[in-house]
Structures are given as structure tokens and as C-alpha cells.
Design an enzyme around this catalytic site. Structure first.
Site, mmCIF file in Angstrom:
data_model
loop_
_atom_site.group_PDB
_atom_site.id
_atom_site.type_symbol
_atom_site.label_atom_id
_atom_site.label_comp_id
_atom_site.label_asym_id
_atom_site.label_seq_id
_atom_site.Cartn_x
_atom_site.Cartn_y
_atom_site.Cartn_z
ATOM 1 N N TYR A 1 -2.087 -0.677 10.349
ATOM 2 C CA TYR A 1 -2.211 -1.098 8.949
ATOM 3 C C TYR A 1 -0.918 -0.738 8.202
ATOM 4 C CZ TYR A 1 -4.000 -1.066 4.114
ATOM 5 O OH TYR A 1 -4.182 -1.282 2.764
ATOM 6 N N SER B 1 0.854 -1.191 0.000
ATOM 7 C CA SER B 1 0.000 0.000 0.000
ATOM 8 C C SER B 1 0.885 1.234 0.000
ATOM 9 C CB SER B 1 -0.867 0.019 1.257
ATOM 10 O OG SER B 1 -1.521 1.257 1.391
HETATM 11 P P1 NAD Z 1 -11.858 -5.260 -0.307
HETATM 12 O O1 NAD Z 1 -12.358 -5.155 1.081
HETATM 13 O O2 NAD Z 1 -12.760 -4.921 -1.432
HETATM 14 O O3 NAD Z 1 -11.219 -6.708 -0.570
HETATM 15 C C1 NAD Z 1 -10.479 -7.392 0.420
HETATM 16 C C2 NAD Z 1 -10.836 -8.861 0.336
HETATM 17 O O4 NAD Z 1 -10.004 -9.590 1.257
HETATM 18 C C3 NAD Z 1 -12.292 -9.136 0.744
HETATM 19 O O5 NAD Z 1 -12.930 -9.900 -0.258
HETATM 20 C C4 NAD Z 1 -12.175 -9.885 2.050
HETATM 21 O O6 NAD Z 1 -13.224 -10.814 2.275
HETATM 22 C C5 NAD Z 1 -10.832 -10.585 1.877
HETATM 23 N N1 NAD Z 1 -10.268 -11.014 3.151
HETATM 24 C C6 NAD Z 1 -10.264 -10.367 4.336
HETATM 25 N N2 NAD Z 1 -9.695 -11.126 5.271
HETATM 26 C C7 NAD Z 1 -9.314 -12.289 4.676
HETATM 27 C C8 NAD Z 1 -8.666 -13.464 5.128
HETATM 28 N N3 NAD Z 1 -8.302 -13.631 6.405
HETATM 29 N N4 NAD Z 1 -8.418 -14.444 4.222
HETATM 30 C C9 NAD Z 1 -8.808 -14.308 2.947
HETATM 31 N N5 NAD Z 1 -9.446 -13.225 2.455
HETATM 32 C C10 NAD Z 1 -9.691 -12.226 3.318
HETATM 33 O O7 NAD Z 1 -10.596 -4.288 -0.353
HETATM 34 P P2 NAD Z 1 -9.547 -3.930 -1.499
HETATM 35 O O8 NAD Z 1 -9.409 -2.461 -1.454
HETATM 36 O O9 NAD Z 1 -9.834 -4.613 -2.780
HETATM 37 O O10 NAD Z 1 -8.224 -4.534 -0.829
HETATM 38 C C11 NAD Z 1 -7.394 -5.482 -1.462
HETATM 39 C C12 NAD Z 1 -5.974 -5.250 -0.986
HETATM 40 O O11 NAD Z 1 -5.525 -3.954 -1.411
HETATM 41 C C13 NAD Z 1 -5.811 -5.249 0.541
HETATM 42 O O12 NAD Z 1 -4.611 -5.926 0.878
HETATM 43 C C14 NAD Z 1 -5.706 -3.780 0.885
HETATM 44 O O13 NAD Z 1 -5.015 -3.577 2.080
HETATM 45 C C15 NAD Z 1 -4.957 -3.276 -0.320
HETATM 46 N N6 NAD Z 1 -5.040 -1.831 -0.564
HETATM 47 C C16 NAD Z 1 -6.221 -1.231 -0.886
HETATM 48 C C17 NAD Z 1 -6.248 0.131 -1.129
HETATM 49 C C18 NAD Z 1 -7.503 0.862 -1.509
HETATM 50 O O14 NAD Z 1 -7.473 2.100 -1.635
HETATM 51 N N7 NAD Z 1 -8.619 0.180 -1.717
HETATM 52 C C19 NAD Z 1 -5.077 0.882 -1.046
HETATM 53 C C20 NAD Z 1 -3.900 0.243 -0.716
HETATM 54 C C21 NAD Z 1 -3.874 -1.123 -0.492
#
Ligand code: NAD
Length: 249
Positions: A157, A145
């Protein structure tokens, strides 16, 4: 992109957001995708959507997986390799968020963040190495991230994501011995369920103004970068962290 057709990918956190968009993108590139998540309904829905997507050539299947469970992760990778005659790509993407100050963060929440965001990535990488060795190499992409680069008020985080970045860069030399490239992707502000839950509209607006492109990103824009890192087009890229953040950092 070169070298993706007929490959097999395991994607964690594939029920939603960036994971779901990447499952679609890889399937459109001809990759067979094993979508995994703790959210069974969402994971099944990703598979149904891929099956209904005429542009998707790769087949999709869902497996329930909590990435913090090492044994289950290992089982899942072995089963994927057995079904698809090898494993080529692992996208360690599952993650959970945090919308509270350090003072308000409980020890339970700290443990959850570390278990999923950090141990989940470690588990995937560790369990995948022998599977990749048996398959003749592969590519791993870990989702970090921008919060792992830049000080962020979501401190625990940020700690897990900085650790994922450093781990990815540090382990790349050892993985190269097995013909495995390993990189991290660092999303900026991406419109997903996680960020909708975290930030108010006013906060989202304020963050948008800090990007050079003056907008939030779509999950598909992170998926493009993951597809590149997984492909032969990135054959000389390993141990790197790619920021996909509209100039936020
Ligand atoms: P999201 O909430 O849409 O997707 C996250 C997914 O991870 C969900 O489907 C959830 O059920 C699953 N999950 C949670 N705990 C889990 C576990 N223990 N085992 C398996 N699956 C699990 O969020 P997103 O934004 O698509 O996030 C995806 C990745 O991107 C994450 O690692 C997040 O930290 C990272 N991220 C997101 C952003 C953003 O702006 N959205 C920015 C930086 C990093």
C-alpha cells in the site's frame, strides 16, 4: 471558497469515507458532483444524502466506475463533461487497503493494490487531460497517504501511495501547460470503513497517540483540504502534497 460555484467535479471512490464527505462538501460549495464508485448502492446513497442536504446547492449524480478500467474512466469523464458543459475538478480518491505483512501479501493482492491505487490515479489523470484542455483547464487532487511519506508496515500500500505522490509532483509541470493544477492530499488517520477494517481498537489507540493533536480525523477534515486545493484560493498551488494528519508524520 472562491471559484467553486457552478463548477463540475468527478469524484472516484465517492460511495464511502473521504470521497463521500468530499462530494458533500463540494456540493455545499455549489459544485455539481459526479459521484463514481464500484459500490453502486453506496454511490447512490451518497447522491441521495446530498439531495436531502439543504446546505448543498450543487446537483449530484452517480456513475458506476472501476478506476482500473481506463476505457470506462475515459467514457465517464467525457460523459460528465458533455452533461455539465465541461469538467473542472477531478478527485482521484478511490483506494483499497492492506492489512498484512509483506510476507503474507500475495501477488494477486499486490496487483490489485497497484491496479486501483496507482493505475486508477494514472488512468484518471491521463484520460482527463484532453477533457480539461477542452474545458479550458481545471484542478486534479490525488489521494496519497501519510504511508507514502513515512515508512509504514503496510508496505505494498505504501509503495502505491509513494508512487502517487511522486507522480503528482513530477507531472505538474506538463499539466500546467494545459492550465491544470495537480496536487496530492495525504490523509493521516481518518475514521472510515477502510481503517475500521484494517486496525483493531488497540492499534487505533496506539496510532492516535502518535498524532500531535491526539485524535483520529473525520473524513470532513480531509474534504476541507480537497475543497481548498480545488478552489481558486489555491490558484498558486500545484505539484504539492498536503499532509492532513494532525502532525502524525
Ligand atoms: P473507504 O473504504 O471508506 O472508501 C474507499 C472507496 O473506494 C470505497 O467506496 C470503495 O468502494 C472505492 N473503491 C475501491 N476500489 C475501487 C475501484 N476499483 N474503483 C472505484 N472505486 C473503488 O476508505 P477511505 O478511507 O475513505 O479511503 C479513501 C482514500 O483515502 C483511499 O485512496 C485511501 O487509500 C486513502 N487514505 C485513507 C486514510 C484513512 O485513514 N482512512 C489514510 C490515508 C489515505
Amino acid at each position: 471558497m472562491r471559484g467553486l460555484r457552478d463548477k463540475t467535479a468527478v469524484i472516484t471512490g465517492g460511495a464511502s469515507g473521504i470521497g463521500r464527505a468530499t462530494a458533500h462538501r463540494l456540493a455545499e460549495e455549489g459544485v455539481d458532483v459526479v459521484v463514481t464508485d464500484v459500490d453502486d448502492d453506496g454511490g447512490e446513497e451518497t447522491v441521495e444524502r446530498i439531495e436531502a442536504n439543504e446546505a448543498a446547492d450543487g446537483v449530484a449524480e452517480f456513475r458506476s466506475l472501476d478506476v482500473s478500467d481506463y476505457d470506462r474512466f475515459e467514457e465517464c469523464l467525457l460523459a460528465a463533461a458533455e452533461t455539465h458543459d465541461g469538467l473542472d475538478i477531478l478527485f482521484n480518491n478511490a483506494g483499497i487497503g492492506e492489512a498484512r505483512s509483506f510476507r503474507e501479501t500475495t501477488r494477486e493482492h499486490r496487483d490489485d493494490l497497484i491496479d486501483v491505487n496507482l493505475n486508477g490515479v494514472w488512468n484518471g489523470c491521463h484520460a482527463a487531460l484532453p477533457v480539461f484542455e477542452e474545458s479550458g483547464g481545471g484542478a486534479i487532487i490525488n489521494t496519497a497517504s501519510m504511508a507514502g511519506w513515512k515508512p509504514a508496515p503496510i508496505t505494498t500500500y505504501a509503495l502505491t501511495k509513494a508512487a502517487v505522490l511522486h507522480f503528482t509532483r513530477s507531472v505538474a509541470g506538463e499539466f500546467a501547460q494545459y492550465d491544470v493544477r495537480i496536487n496530492a492530499v495525504c490523509p493521516g488517520l481518518v475514521d472510515t470503513a477502510m481503517t475500521d477494517e484494517w486496525y483493531s481498537e488497540a492499534e487505533q489507540e496506539a496510532m492516535r497517540r502518535q498524532t500531535a493533536l491526539d485524535r483520529w480525523g473525520d473524513p470532513e477534515e480531509i474534504a476541507s483540504c480537497v475543497a481548498f486545493l480545488a478552489s481558486e484560493d489555491a490558484s498558486y498551488v500545484t505539484g504539492r502534497a498536503m499532509k492532513v494528519d494532525a502532525g502524525y508524520v
